[in-house]
Structures are given as structure tokens and as C-alpha cells.
Write an enzyme that holds these catalytic residues in place. Sequence first.
Site, PDB file in Angstrom:
ATOM      1  N   VAL A   1     -14.671 -31.997 -25.452  1.00 28.34           N
ATOM      2  CA  VAL A   1     -13.411 -31.873 -24.704  1.00 28.34           C
ATOM      3  C   VAL A   1     -12.558 -30.683 -25.151  1.00 28.34           C
ATOM      4  CG1 VAL A   1     -12.985 -34.207 -23.858  1.00 28.34           C
ATOM      5  CG2 VAL A   1     -12.342 -33.617 -26.202  1.00 28.34           C
TER       6      VAL A   1
ATOM      7  N   SER B   1      -0.951 -43.704 -29.568  1.00 25.71           N
ATOM      8  CA  SER B   1      -1.164 -44.739 -30.581  1.00 25.71           C
ATOM      9  C   SER B   1       0.199 -45.205 -31.086  1.00 25.71           C
ATOM     10  CB  SER B   1      -1.959 -44.174 -31.771  1.00 25.71           C
ATOM     11  OG  SER B   1      -1.944 -45.082 -32.851  1.00 25.71           O
TER      12      SER B   1
ATOM     13  N   TYR C   1      -3.392 -36.978 -37.063  1.00 26.70           N
ATOM     14  CA  TYR C   1      -3.525 -37.998 -36.015  1.00 26.70           C
ATOM     15  C   TYR C   1      -2.146 -38.405 -35.508  1.00 26.70           C
ATOM     16  CZ  TYR C   1      -5.151 -42.346 -33.782  1.00 26.70           C
ATOM     17  OH  TYR C   1      -5.434 -43.351 -32.891  1.00 26.70           O
TER      18      TYR C   1
ATOM     19  N   ALA D   1       0.823 -36.933 -35.750  1.00 31.66           N
ATOM     20  CA  ALA D   1       1.576 -35.892 -35.038  1.00 31.66           C
ATOM     21  C   ALA D   1       0.938 -35.604 -33.675  1.00 31.66           C
ATOM     22  CB  ALA D   1       1.633 -34.623 -35.884  1.00 31.66           C
ATOM     23  N   SER D   2      -0.390 -35.616 -33.622  1.00 34.36           N
ATOM     24  CA  SER D   2      -1.052 -35.347 -32.338  1.00 34.36           C
ATOM     25  C   SER D   2      -0.680 -36.410 -31.312  1.00 34.36           C
ATOM     26  CB  SER D   2      -2.576 -35.281 -32.505  1.00 34.36           C
ATOM     27  OG  SER D   2      -3.128 -36.554 -32.801  1.00 34.36           O
ATOM     28  N   LYS D   3      -0.577 -37.655 -31.750  1.00 33.11           N
ATOM     29  CA  LYS D   3      -0.294 -38.740 -30.812  1.00 33.11           C
ATOM     30  C   LYS D   3       1.166 -38.697 -30.343  1.00 33.11           C
ATOM     31  CE  LYS D   3      -4.383 -40.649 -30.644  1.00 33.11           C
ATOM     32  NZ  LYS D   3      -5.171 -40.558 -29.403  1.00 33.11           N
TER      33      LYS D   3
HETATM   34  N1  LIG Z   1      -9.179 -48.371 -31.687  1.00 30.39           N
HETATM   35  C1  LIG Z   1      -7.956 -48.289 -32.202  1.00 30.39           C
HETATM   36  O1  LIG Z   1      -7.595 -49.003 -33.165  1.00 30.39           O
HETATM   37  C2  LIG Z   1      -6.967 -47.339 -31.612  1.00 30.39           C
HETATM   38  C3  LIG Z   1      -5.615 -47.492 -31.952  1.00 30.39           C
HETATM   39  C4  LIG Z   1      -4.689 -46.613 -31.433  1.00 30.39           C
HETATM   40  C5  LIG Z   1      -5.096 -45.596 -30.594  1.00 30.39           C
HETATM   41  N2  LIG Z   1      -6.415 -45.465 -30.275  1.00 30.39           N
HETATM   42  C6  LIG Z   1      -6.801 -44.349 -29.400  1.00 30.39           C
HETATM   43  O2  LIG Z   1      -7.528 -44.838 -28.304  1.00 30.39           O
HETATM   44  C7  LIG Z   1      -8.419 -43.817 -27.837  1.00 30.39           C
HETATM   45  C8  LIG Z   1      -9.792 -44.404 -27.649  1.00 30.39           C
HETATM   46  O3  LIG Z   1     -10.272 -44.781 -28.922  1.00 30.39           O
HETATM   47  P1  LIG Z   1     -11.398 -45.876 -29.117  1.00 30.39           P
HETATM   48  O4  LIG Z   1     -10.796 -46.963 -29.911  1.00 30.39           O
HETATM   49  O5  LIG Z   1     -12.062 -46.170 -27.827  1.00 30.39           O
HETATM   50  O6  LIG Z   1     -12.346 -45.045 -30.112  1.00 30.39           O
HETATM   51  P2  LIG Z   1     -13.850 -44.568 -29.959  1.00 30.39           P
HETATM   52  O7  LIG Z   1     -14.143 -43.790 -31.197  1.00 30.39           O
HETATM   53  O8  LIG Z   1     -14.706 -45.716 -29.610  1.00 30.39           O
HETATM   54  O9  LIG Z   1     -13.793 -43.583 -28.678  1.00 30.39           O
HETATM   55  C9  LIG Z   1     -13.369 -42.256 -28.752  1.00 30.39           C
HETATM   56  C10 LIG Z   1     -14.433 -41.396 -28.092  1.00 30.39           C
HETATM   57  O10 LIG Z   1     -13.989 -40.032 -28.102  1.00 30.39           O
HETATM   58  C11 LIG Z   1     -15.147 -39.243 -28.229  1.00 30.39           C
HETATM   59  N3  LIG Z   1     -14.828 -37.907 -28.724  1.00 30.39           N
HETATM   60  C12 LIG Z   1     -14.319 -37.587 -29.942  1.00 30.39           C
HETATM   61  N4  LIG Z   1     -14.217 -36.261 -30.047  1.00 30.39           N
HETATM   62  C13 LIG Z   1     -14.671 -35.735 -28.886  1.00 30.39           C
HETATM   63  C14 LIG Z   1     -14.831 -34.415 -28.404  1.00 30.39           C
HETATM   64  N5  LIG Z   1     -14.492 -33.353 -29.150  1.00 30.39           N
HETATM   65  N6  LIG Z   1     -15.333 -34.234 -27.162  1.00 30.39           N
HETATM   66  C15 LIG Z   1     -15.685 -35.303 -26.399  1.00 30.39           C
HETATM   67  N7  LIG Z   1     -15.548 -36.584 -26.809  1.00 30.39           N
HETATM   68  C16 LIG Z   1     -15.063 -36.787 -28.037  1.00 30.39           C
HETATM   69  C17 LIG Z   1     -16.001 -39.995 -29.245  1.00 30.39           C
HETATM   70  O11 LIG Z   1     -17.361 -39.581 -29.178  1.00 30.39           O
HETATM   71  C18 LIG Z   1     -15.780 -41.437 -28.826  1.00 30.39           C
HETATM   72  O12 LIG Z   1     -16.799 -41.899 -27.972  1.00 30.39           O
HETATM   73  C19 LIG Z   1      -8.362 -42.692 -28.881  1.00 30.39           C
HETATM   74  O13 LIG Z   1      -7.556 -41.653 -28.385  1.00 30.39           O
HETATM   75  C20 LIG Z   1      -7.714 -43.345 -30.070  1.00 30.39           C
HETATM   76  O14 LIG Z   1      -7.006 -42.435 -30.879  1.00 30.39           O
HETATM   77  C21 LIG Z   1      -7.355 -46.308 -30.759  1.00 30.39           C
END
Ligand SMILES: NC(=O)c1ccc[n+]([C@@H]2O[C@H](COP(=O)([O-])OP(=O)(O)OC[C@H]3O[C@@H](n4cnc5c(N)ncnc54)[C@H](O)[C@@H]3O)[C@@H](O)[C@H]2O)c1
Length: 244
Positions: A58, A134, A148, A150-152
Site C-alpha cells: 500500500v 485505534s 503507531y 501518532a500515525s493513528k
Molecule cells: N487488532 C487490534 O487489536 C487493533 C486495535 C486497534 C486498531 N487496529 C487497526 O485495525 C486495522 C486492521 O488490523 P487487524 O487487526 O485486522 O490486523 P491484521 O494484521 O490482521 O491486518 C492488517 C493487514 O494489513 C496488511 N499490511 C500491512 N502492511 C501492508 C502494506 N505495506 N501493504 C499492504 N498490506 C499491508 C497486513 O498484511 C495485514 O493483512 C489496522 O489498521 C490496525 O492498526 C487493530
Amino acid sequence: MGEFDGKTAVLTGAAGGVGYQTATMLVADGADVHIIDLLDPPALPEGPGRATYHQGDVTDWDFVSGVFDGLKKLDYLVNSAGVLWFGKDVSAIDIDFDIWDKVMDINLKSMVMTMKCAVPMMQERGGAIVNIASIQCLRGDPAPQDAYQASKAGVIALTKSIAIQYAGDGIRANSVLPGGAWTPLQERWDRDPEAARRAAEAVPLGRVGQAEDIANAVMFLLSDKASWITGTEMIVDGGVTALP
Ligand SMILES: NC(=O)c1ccc[n+]([C@@H]2O[C@H](COP(=O)([O-])OP(=O)(O)OC[C@H]3O[C@@H](n4cnc5c(N)ncnc54)[C@H](O)[C@@H]3O)[C@@H](O)[C@H]2O)c1
């Protein structure tokens, strides 16, 4: 026919927990879903809609713009790609700048790229964007992942700004702020279920989240039920941020 029938969506990070669950729900409702992720393709969700997999990064503008160039139309964008690099993403005082830049690129700049492609495609007929932030960016943390965090915070600000700029074109943009959800991002809980149990104890509703909990919120914000909701944040955390 569901309301998503015949609609076209792009979802980043959708080989992962939240994105994959959202893709599954959209395809089940008849949407044509384009999944972007770095990983090798998982088993794709099956009809009545259709899932297409685009394997790539991405943060790669040529790859990202190429995915959108291949679409005839676009109704929805969900930016779920994100990384939480425990051990490398630490305090801003100690962090390696390369790690800082990479996290910013993946978690925030990627959303600039996808929205740069998506917004012009949505301008004629409207559309809906959901960006995943997040709850972590709402508070400090004695065990920090500052890039993480700051990005969020940037995701929230960027989403709000795009929402206001393009509301007149019928484009809605909102952020979802998950609390801890048991997805591959939290694979530390697979290795240490006791840590997951402790995390659950800190949640007023008594459990950590699941991908479905977050995907349900995303589906609501994409749907017409949210047609008067834009430029805001939906916290989905079992009550954690409501604690005193
Ligand atoms: N699971 C949690 O506890 C949680 C909490 C708060 C926020 N989030 C946010 O929710 C979103 C989804 O997370 P999730 O829990 O499904 O995690 P996850 O790791 O299962 O999914 C994230 C996906 O992003 C993909 N990815 C990472 N870098 C990439 C890149 N450079 N190009 C293309 N794809 C890439 C990964 O391969 C992965 O499949 C994220 O933005 C995460 O920060 C998750």
C-alpha cells in the site's frame, strides 16, 4: 437484494482480520470487492458478490494507483492496512527514524494514496470511506508504540478533513477506533493466551474484540443507515475508553 448488491469496494489490509471480515460481509451482500494486501492470497470470500485479490504494498504508488485505474467505478473504500511493530516501534525518544517513517508510510500515507485515487472516482455519484485508526491514539502509554500512536491520530485528522472537503459531493468519510481485537495483529495473544485473558479483564464488556466486532461497525458506516454521519469517529472497544 442487499444494499451493497452491485456496489464496488476497495479494501486495504484485507487479508488480515478486520479487512477480511469486512470483505466477507460485503461479498455476502453482493458487492464486488477488491482486496489489497502484501500477503499471499487467502481463500477468497465467495458470492453472491465477487472478491478480487491484488497482492502488493500500500505504500507503492504505482501499484496502488494501478489497482484503482483498473476499476470502472467505486462506491466504497476501507483502509484497514496497518502495522503495530512491538519491540521496534517504541518511544519517540528512542525510536529508529527508519521505523518511524515506515510506520507512518504504511499506517497513514497509504491512506493519502488510496483516497487520492478514490475521491475523484466517487465525486460524481458519492461514496463512503472508512479509515481504521485505534483507541491507542487517544491516550498515552507507559509501554509506548509512538509511531503507531501518532500515525493513528493522523488518520483521524486526515479523515475529518477529507469528510469536510468532499461532503458536498456526497462522499462520507469516518474513522473507526478499535480497542484490542484478537486478529493476526495481536498474534502475541496466540503465543500467550494469559495476556489475552488479562487484556479481557480490563474491558468493561469482559472480553477482547473479534474482527467481526470491528467489521460490523465498518459495515454500518458504509451503509445508508449512516447516510447522515460523516467526519466523525466510532469507538469500538468494549467500553475501555469510557472508564474513568
Ligand atoms: N487488532 C487490534 O487489536 C487493533 C486495535 C486497534 C486498531 N487496529 C487497526 O485495525 C486495522 C486492521 O488490523 P487487524 O487487526 O485486522 O490486523 P491484521 O494484521 O490482521 O491486518 C492488517 C493487514 O494489513 C496488511 N499490511 C500491512 N502492511 C501492508 C502494506 N505495506 N501493504 C499492504 N498490506 C499491508 C497486513 O498484511 C495485514 O493483512 C489496522 O489498521 C490496525 O492498526 C487493530
